[in-house]
Design an enzyme around this catalytic site. Sequence first.
Site, PDB file in Angstrom:
ATOM      1  N   LYS A   1       0.819  -1.232  -0.024  1.00 62.26           N
ATOM      2  CA  LYS A   1       0.158  -0.188   0.035  1.00 62.26           C
ATOM      3  C   LYS A   1       0.972   0.845   0.371  1.00 62.26           C
ATOM      4  O   LYS A   1       0.572   2.220  -0.692  1.00 62.26           O
ATOM      5  CB  LYS A   1      -1.316   0.231   1.123  1.00 62.26           C
TER       6      LYS A   1
ATOM      7  N   ARG B   1     -10.135   0.208   8.605  1.00 64.11           N
ATOM      8  CA  ARG B   1      -9.618  -0.714   8.792  1.00 64.11           C
ATOM      9  C   ARG B   1     -10.375  -1.954  10.158  1.00 64.11           C
ATOM     10  O   ARG B   1     -10.311  -3.177   9.926  1.00 64.11           O
ATOM     11  CB  ARG B   1      -8.322  -0.875  10.360  1.00 64.11           C
TER      12      ARG B   1
ATOM     13  N   ARG C   1      11.388  -4.436   5.178  1.00 64.49           N
ATOM     14  CA  ARG C   1      11.639  -3.388   4.650  1.00 64.49           C
ATOM     15  C   ARG C   1      12.027  -2.473   5.691  1.00 64.49           C
ATOM     16  O   ARG C   1      11.761  -2.792   6.780  1.00 64.49           O
ATOM     17  CB  ARG C   1       9.454  -3.354   5.313  1.00 64.49           C
TER      18      ARG C   1
ATOM     19  N   ARG D   1      10.675  -0.355  11.240  1.00 67.01           N
ATOM     20  CA  ARG D   1       9.868  -0.038  12.210  1.00 67.01           C
ATOM     21  C   ARG D   1       9.776  -1.311  13.453  1.00 67.01           C
ATOM     22  O   ARG D   1      10.187  -2.383  13.811  1.00 67.01           O
ATOM     23  CB  ARG D   1       8.711  -0.365  11.448  1.00 67.01           C
TER      24      ARG D   1
ATOM     25  N   ARG E   1      -0.418  -9.396  13.523  1.00 70.01           N
ATOM     26  CA  ARG E   1      -1.023  -8.297  12.971  1.00 70.01           C
ATOM     27  C   ARG E   1      -1.351  -8.482  11.960  1.00 70.01           C
ATOM     28  O   ARG E   1      -2.825  -8.187  11.141  1.00 70.01           O
ATOM     29  CB  ARG E   1       0.640  -7.340  12.437  1.00 70.01           C
TER      30      ARG E   1
HETATM   31  P1  ADP Z   1       1.475  -2.103   3.234  1.00 71.32           P
HETATM   32  O1  ADP Z   1       2.329  -0.327   2.927  1.00 71.32           O
HETATM   33  O2  ADP Z   1       1.141  -2.475   2.499  1.00 71.32           O
HETATM   34  O3  ADP Z   1       2.466  -2.399   4.425  1.00 71.32           O
HETATM   35  P2  ADP Z   1       4.980  -1.337   1.608  1.00 71.32           P
HETATM   36  O4  ADP Z   1       4.593  -0.585   0.653  1.00 71.32           O
HETATM   37  O5  ADP Z   1       5.519  -0.872   2.685  1.00 71.32           O
HETATM   38  O6  ADP Z   1       3.663  -2.326   2.218  1.00 71.32           O
HETATM   39  O7  ADP Z   1       5.442  -2.922   1.520  1.00 71.32           O
HETATM   40  C1  ADP Z   1       6.042  -3.675   2.633  1.00 71.32           C
HETATM   41  C2  ADP Z   1       7.733  -4.014   2.153  1.00 71.32           C
HETATM   42  O8  ADP Z   1       6.967  -5.148   0.315  1.00 71.32           O
HETATM   43  C3  ADP Z   1       8.215  -3.056   1.351  1.00 71.32           C
HETATM   44  O9  ADP Z   1       9.904  -3.808   2.244  1.00 71.32           O
HETATM   45  C4  ADP Z   1       8.030  -2.627  -0.566  1.00 71.32           C
HETATM   46  O10 ADP Z   1       9.261  -2.320  -0.537  1.00 71.32           O
HETATM   47  C5  ADP Z   1       8.051  -4.090  -0.465  1.00 71.32           C
HETATM   48  N1  ADP Z   1       7.799  -4.504  -2.074  1.00 71.32           N
HETATM   49  C6  ADP Z   1       5.948  -3.496  -1.516  1.00 71.32           C
HETATM   50  N2  ADP Z   1       5.871  -4.007  -3.188  1.00 71.32           N
HETATM   51  C7  ADP Z   1       6.251  -5.634  -3.528  1.00 71.32           C
HETATM   52  C8  ADP Z   1       6.048  -6.623  -4.816  1.00 71.32           C
HETATM   53  N3  ADP Z   1       5.649  -5.781  -5.844  1.00 71.32           N
HETATM   54  N4  ADP Z   1       6.896  -6.742  -4.651  1.00 71.32           N
HETATM   55  C9  ADP Z   1       8.138  -7.262  -4.352  1.00 71.32           C
HETATM   56  N5  ADP Z   1       8.197  -6.419  -2.783  1.00 71.32           N
HETATM   57  C10 ADP Z   1       7.432  -5.505  -2.431  1.00 71.32           C
HETATM   58  P1  AMP Z   2       0.314   0.246   9.015  1.00 69.21           P
HETATM   59  O1  AMP Z   2       1.589   1.544   9.214  1.00 69.21           O
HETATM   60  O2  AMP Z   2      -0.700   0.577   8.423  1.00 69.21           O
HETATM   61  O3  AMP Z   2       1.145  -0.773   9.293  1.00 69.21           O
HETATM   62  O4  AMP Z   2      -0.153   0.702  10.459  1.00 69.21           O
HETATM   63  C1  AMP Z   2       0.939   0.385  11.781  1.00 69.21           C
HETATM   64  C2  AMP Z   2      -0.564   0.231  13.028  1.00 69.21           C
HETATM   65  O5  AMP Z   2      -0.849   1.392  12.795  1.00 69.21           O
HETATM   66  C3  AMP Z   2      -1.285  -1.027  12.740  1.00 69.21           C
HETATM   67  O6  AMP Z   2      -0.816  -1.859  13.403  1.00 69.21           O
HETATM   68  C4  AMP Z   2      -2.292  -0.022  14.187  1.00 69.21           C
HETATM   69  O7  AMP Z   2      -2.330  -0.456  15.731  1.00 69.21           O
HETATM   70  C5  AMP Z   2      -2.187   1.424  13.697  1.00 69.21           C
HETATM   71  N1  AMP Z   2      -3.423   1.703  13.017  1.00 69.21           N
HETATM   72  C6  AMP Z   2      -2.903   1.797  11.413  1.00 69.21           C
HETATM   73  N2  AMP Z   2      -4.421   2.148  10.817  1.00 69.21           N
HETATM   74  C7  AMP Z   2      -5.332   2.521  11.437  1.00 69.21           C
HETATM   75  C8  AMP Z   2      -6.621   2.363  11.939  1.00 69.21           C
HETATM   76  N3  AMP Z   2      -6.443   1.926  10.105  1.00 69.21           N
HETATM   77  N4  AMP Z   2      -6.773   1.393  12.557  1.00 69.21           N
HETATM   78  C9  AMP Z   2      -6.365   1.069  14.501  1.00 69.21           C
HETATM   79  N5  AMP Z   2      -5.190   1.075  14.155  1.00 69.21           N
HETATM   80  C10 AMP Z   2      -4.593   1.961  12.799  1.00 69.21           C
END
Ligand code: ADP
Ligand code: AMP
Length: 214
Positions: A13, A88, A127, A160, A171
């Site tokens: 995302k 969510r 990541r 993170r 998660r």
């Molecule tokens: P989200 O925001 O959904 O939690 P991220 O965009 O941060 O996910 O992506 C999670 C990890 O996977 C990051 O380290 C990113 O660089 C990697 N990633 C994202 N898209 C892809 C893909 N299509 N193929 C491989 N790795 C990816």
């Molecule tokens: P993310 O960066 O989207 O992976 O979110 C990290 C953490 O933030 C999650 O594991 C939740 O604890 C909190 N969080 C983010 N978005 C939401 C949401 N829409 N509702 C509740 N908790 C959230």
Amino acid sequence: MNIILMGPPGAGKGTQAEKLVEKLGLVQISTGDMFRAAMKENTDAGVRAKSFMDQGLLVPDEITNDIVKERLLQGNFGNGFILDGYPRNVFQAESLEKISEELNIKIDAVVNIDVDFEKLIGRLSGRRICRSCGATYNLKFKPSKVEGVCDKCGGELYQRSDEDEETVKTRLNTYVEQTQPLIDYYTNKGELININGDQAMDDVFNDIKTQLEK
Ligand code: ADP
Ligand code: AMP
């Protein structure tokens, strides 16, 4: 164009939001980023969110809906906004509908990035994020040119604190129990666009762009 970007943790995302911001001039509204910023600044919302985030649980809806509403009230969306990580659960989705009505905002599309669960853990453990500009990298799939340093701004890359094995598992469970039902929720409303997230990042982006253009 205002969109919701959905998908499990690690689906891509943030990665796709970064591209949508860059290429389509949208503004990213990530509740996770907002909570991390609030924690850093020790605001009320940050202090209240911390224990939930540390455990991999959802922050209570009341706090989450409030920060989203506050951000939506500020406006300044460029060509539109991307809700990344919100809603969510079904209660948040219903709250968003009320907020949108109140503020006269229209959500144009709900994009769901679909990735096999086995792949997510590998993605999340690799990541890395820039402390200064928030750009996302991956040790394996998108390494920075110099290890530990952001290509875009030279900032320090960090992992993170909720990305240890146990918290990642929690998660993913939280996602299955609370967020996954939104797929049916938006499918039933005829609003869901499903995207195969198990492709190269640019291919995922092209699919999203093609679908949004329709
Ligand atoms: P989200 O925001 O959904 O939690 P991220 O965009 O941060 O996910 O992506 C999670 C990890 O996977 C990051 O380290 C990113 O660089 C990697 N990633 C994202 N898209 C892809 C893909 N299509 N193929 C491989 N790795 C990816
Ligand atoms: P993310 O960066 O989207 O992976 O979110 C990290 C953490 O933030 C999650 O594991 C939740 O604890 C909190 N969080 C983010 N978005 C939401 C949401 N829409 N509702 C509740 N908790 C959230």
